[in-house]
Enzyme design. Structure first.
Site, PDB file in Angstrom:
ATOM      1  N   HIS A   3       0.861  -1.189   0.000  1.00  0.00           N
ATOM      2  CA  HIS A   3       0.000   0.000   0.000  1.00  0.00           C
ATOM      3  C   HIS A   3       0.891   1.231   0.000  1.00  0.00           C
ATOM      4  CE1 HIS A   3      -1.533   3.277   2.693  1.00  0.00           C
ATOM      5  NE2 HIS A   3      -2.502   3.250   1.806  1.00  0.00           N
ATOM      6  N   ASN A  18       0.492   5.810  -0.308  1.00  0.00           N
ATOM      7  CA  ASN A  18      -0.392   6.967  -0.408  1.00  0.00           C
ATOM      8  C   ASN A  18       0.442   8.227  -0.243  1.00  0.00           C
ATOM      9  OD1 ASN A  18      -1.971   9.007   1.610  1.00  0.00           O
ATOM     10  ND2 ASN A  18      -3.338   8.219   0.034  1.00  0.00           N
ATOM     11  N   ARG A  20      -0.413  12.585  -0.264  1.00  0.00           N
ATOM     12  CA  ARG A  20      -1.569  13.473  -0.310  1.00  0.00           C
ATOM     13  C   ARG A  20      -1.210  14.885   0.147  1.00  0.00           C
ATOM     14  NH1 ARG A  20      -1.720   9.778   3.662  1.00  0.00           N
ATOM     15  NH2 ARG A  20      -1.753  10.546   5.803  1.00  0.00           N
TER      16      ARG A  20
END
EC number: 1.3.3.3
Length: 305
Positions: free
Chosen positions: A112, A114, A116
């Site tokens: 995973h 991410n 942002r």
């Protein structure tokens, strides 16, 4: 403080999504990502849009999703203002790339990542902004070489930003990806950071870029090493059982999932992190001294890599 450049962040995120998808397609060799571009209708609680890309039934990857989204709202949801009360009453924009990869072979870890950017604005006041992100690895049959190389890539990309950055963000990752009701970490960790703005915009953005680009550099060598490892029904059953933990974490604890659902985000895109198949078994206990037992005894707790 250096000027905030929202457009530069957006363009980086779009190119990062392209780059990661291309590299994953190359690693799989068969499947391609299908793109679902979406746009919010005027008058909805949350405005904006994004590009959801999903790969299914590949030679290597059973399912993978790589999302880009850029949304805006008139007020922050409760999941965000709970730990940042100063955000209440501000309009906001959130943009990011989020991905989860569920391989077929149980010897390839799930992964995973991410990255942002949030900005919350109110007329007559300075904007409140920050970067967040990270990447983490969830092996079912861990190999120390893989865990060490994953963390070495993380360590190397952190080094230019400060001597303590890797250790701080590694520990944050261990604490964040933890299931209290199971007393287990989700996997062997990696990096996690949030609310990053104290370095100023330029350095904070550069770090977010390094983390985003570091994911493929850390993950794809592991995929190459493990994709031909033979496996049978036993390993597949265990993989599906352990995928259940992924579901539990994402639906109960993950701040990004909660933020998306509470703010009126696009449900299909938010839940693309779910594995295509998972299973639960009442009072499962791994056989003593088995490879499955080793995962529990040696890997589902913070370790120095």
């Amino acid at each position: 403080m250096s000027a905030i450049d929202k457009e530069a962040v957006k363009q980086f995120l779009l190119s990062l999504q392209d780059s990661i998808c291309q590299q994953l397609e190359q690693a799989d060799g068969t499947a391609l990502f299908e793109e679902d571009a979406w746009q919010r209708e005027p008058g909805e609680r949350l405005g904006g849009g994004g590009r959801t890309r999903v790969m299914t039934n590949g030679a290597v990857f059973e399912q993978g999703g790589v999302n880009f989204s850029h949304v805006a709202g008139k007020a922050m949801p409760a999941s965000a203002t709970a730990h940042r009360p100063e955000l209440a009453g501000r309009k906001f924009e959130a943009m990011g790339v989020s991905l989860v990869i569920h391989p077929k072979n149980p010897y390839i870890p799930t992964s995973h990542a991410n990255v942002r950017f949030f900005i919350a604005e109110k007329e007559g006041e300075d904007p409140i902004w920050w970067f967040g992100g990270g990447f983490d690895l969830t092996p079912f049959y861990p190999v120390d070489e893989d865990c060490q190389s994953w963390h070495q890539t993380a360590k190397d990309l952190c080094a230019p930003f400060g001597d303590d950055v890797y250790q701080e963000h590694k520990e944050w990752c261990d604490k964040y990806f933890y299931l209290p009701h199971r007393d287990e970490t989700r996997g062997v960790g990696g990096l996690f950071f949030d609310d990053l703005n104290e370095w100023g915009f330029e350095k904070s953005f550069a770090y977010m870029q390094a983390v985003g680009e570091g994911f493929a550099a850390a993950y794809l060598p592991i995929v190459e090493r493990r994709k031909e490892t033979p496996y049978g029904e036993r390993e597949r059953d265990f993989q599906l059982y352990r995928r259940g933990r992924y579901v539990e974490f994402n639906l109960v604890y993950d701040r990004g999932t909660l933020f998306g659902l509470q703010s009126g985000g696009r449900t299909e895109s938010i839940l693309m992190s779910m594995p295509p198949l998972a299973r639960w078994e009442y009072r499962y206990e791994p056989q003593a001294c088995s490879p499955e037992a080793l995962l529990y005894s040696d890997y589902l707790k913070p370790r120095v890599w």
